[in-house]
Design a protein around this motif. Sequence first.
Motif, PDB file in Angstrom:
ATOM      1  N   ASP A 179      28.307  12.693  -3.045  1.00  0.00           N
ATOM      2  CA  ASP A 179      27.840  11.304  -3.108  1.00  0.00           C
ATOM      3  C   ASP A 179      26.317  11.239  -2.986  1.00  0.00           C
ATOM      4  OD1 ASP A 179      30.444  10.440  -3.346  1.00  0.00           O
ATOM      5  OD2 ASP A 179      30.620   9.758  -1.259  1.00  0.00           O
ATOM      6  N   ALA A 180      25.775  11.983  -2.033  1.00  0.00           N
ATOM      7  CA  ALA A 180      24.324  11.975  -1.823  1.00  0.00           C
ATOM      8  C   ALA A 180      23.598  12.530  -3.055  1.00  0.00           C
ATOM      9  CB  ALA A 180      23.959  12.789  -0.582  1.00  0.00           C
ATOM     10  N   THR A 231      23.454  10.167  -6.080  1.00  0.00           N
ATOM     11  CA  THR A 231      22.379   9.180  -5.947  1.00  0.00           C
ATOM     12  C   THR A 231      21.043   9.795  -6.365  1.00  0.00           C
ATOM     13  OG1 THR A 231      23.559   8.108  -4.144  1.00  0.00           O
ATOM     14  CG2 THR A 231      21.211   7.650  -4.312  1.00  0.00           C
ATOM     15  N   ILE A 232      20.822  11.039  -5.962  1.00  0.00           N
ATOM     16  CA  ILE A 232      19.568  11.724  -6.318  1.00  0.00           C
ATOM     17  C   ILE A 232      19.502  11.958  -7.834  1.00  0.00           C
ATOM     18  CG2 ILE A 232      18.252  13.865  -6.053  1.00  0.00           C
ATOM     19  CD1 ILE A 232      19.467  13.920  -3.142  1.00  0.00           C
ATOM     20  N   GLU A 235      20.896  10.109 -10.100  1.00  0.00           N
ATOM     21  CA  GLU A 235      20.589   8.805 -10.712  1.00  0.00           C
ATOM     22  C   GLU A 235      19.094   8.526 -10.652  1.00  0.00           C
ATOM     23  OE1 GLU A 235      22.954   5.675  -8.966  1.00  0.00           O
ATOM     24  OE2 GLU A 235      24.810   6.807  -9.278  1.00  0.00           O
ATOM     25  N   LYS A 236      18.478   8.777  -9.491  1.00  0.00           N
ATOM     26  CA  LYS A 236      17.039   8.564  -9.349  1.00  0.00           C
ATOM     27  C   LYS A 236      16.266   9.503 -10.272  1.00  0.00           C
ATOM     28  CE  LYS A 236      17.226   6.939  -4.575  1.00  0.00           C
ATOM     29  NZ  LYS A 236      16.876   7.226  -3.170  1.00  0.00           N
TER      30      LYS A 236
END
Length: 166
Positions: free
Chosen positions: A116-117, A120-121, A123-124
Amino acid sequence: MGASANVALAQEAAKPATEQQAAVKIGFVNTEKLLRESAPAKAAEAKIEEEFKKRDADLQKVANELRTKFENFDKNAPVMSDADRNKAQRELTDLDTDLQRKRREFQEDFNRRRNDAFATIVEKANVAIKEIAEKQNYDLILQDAVTVSPRVDITDEVIKALNAKK
């Protein structure tokens, strides 16, 4: 039209395509390196390690207790009655099964949290990659390749962009 005219037309038709290909700007991003070396990835990894540290320590404690109980059983088994030995073996088996279940749950939770973490990275990073592509006029940016020339590798540039966005 003669054969020489056809050849001249064919050469002329091929010329713009060759010129267009020369103008294509390609970049490459090593996602694995990005998830290993960028500040957001390192921060996420540290946070997850901290988050799971207590559970990991608890599992180690239970594993050590089980090992001690097993050693005591191994030492005392020859002088135990059959009923006591069977009871102790069942308890050890139950404890071991419970420990294995807890380890599996821990690993699944850890992996889920990490994925999950990192999602997110990623996506960024994709946002940063798109910004770089637009600013520097890239036609194509790849994230997976068999071989890559350092000339087209923009991973460090993406890492810098990610680190700046913290």
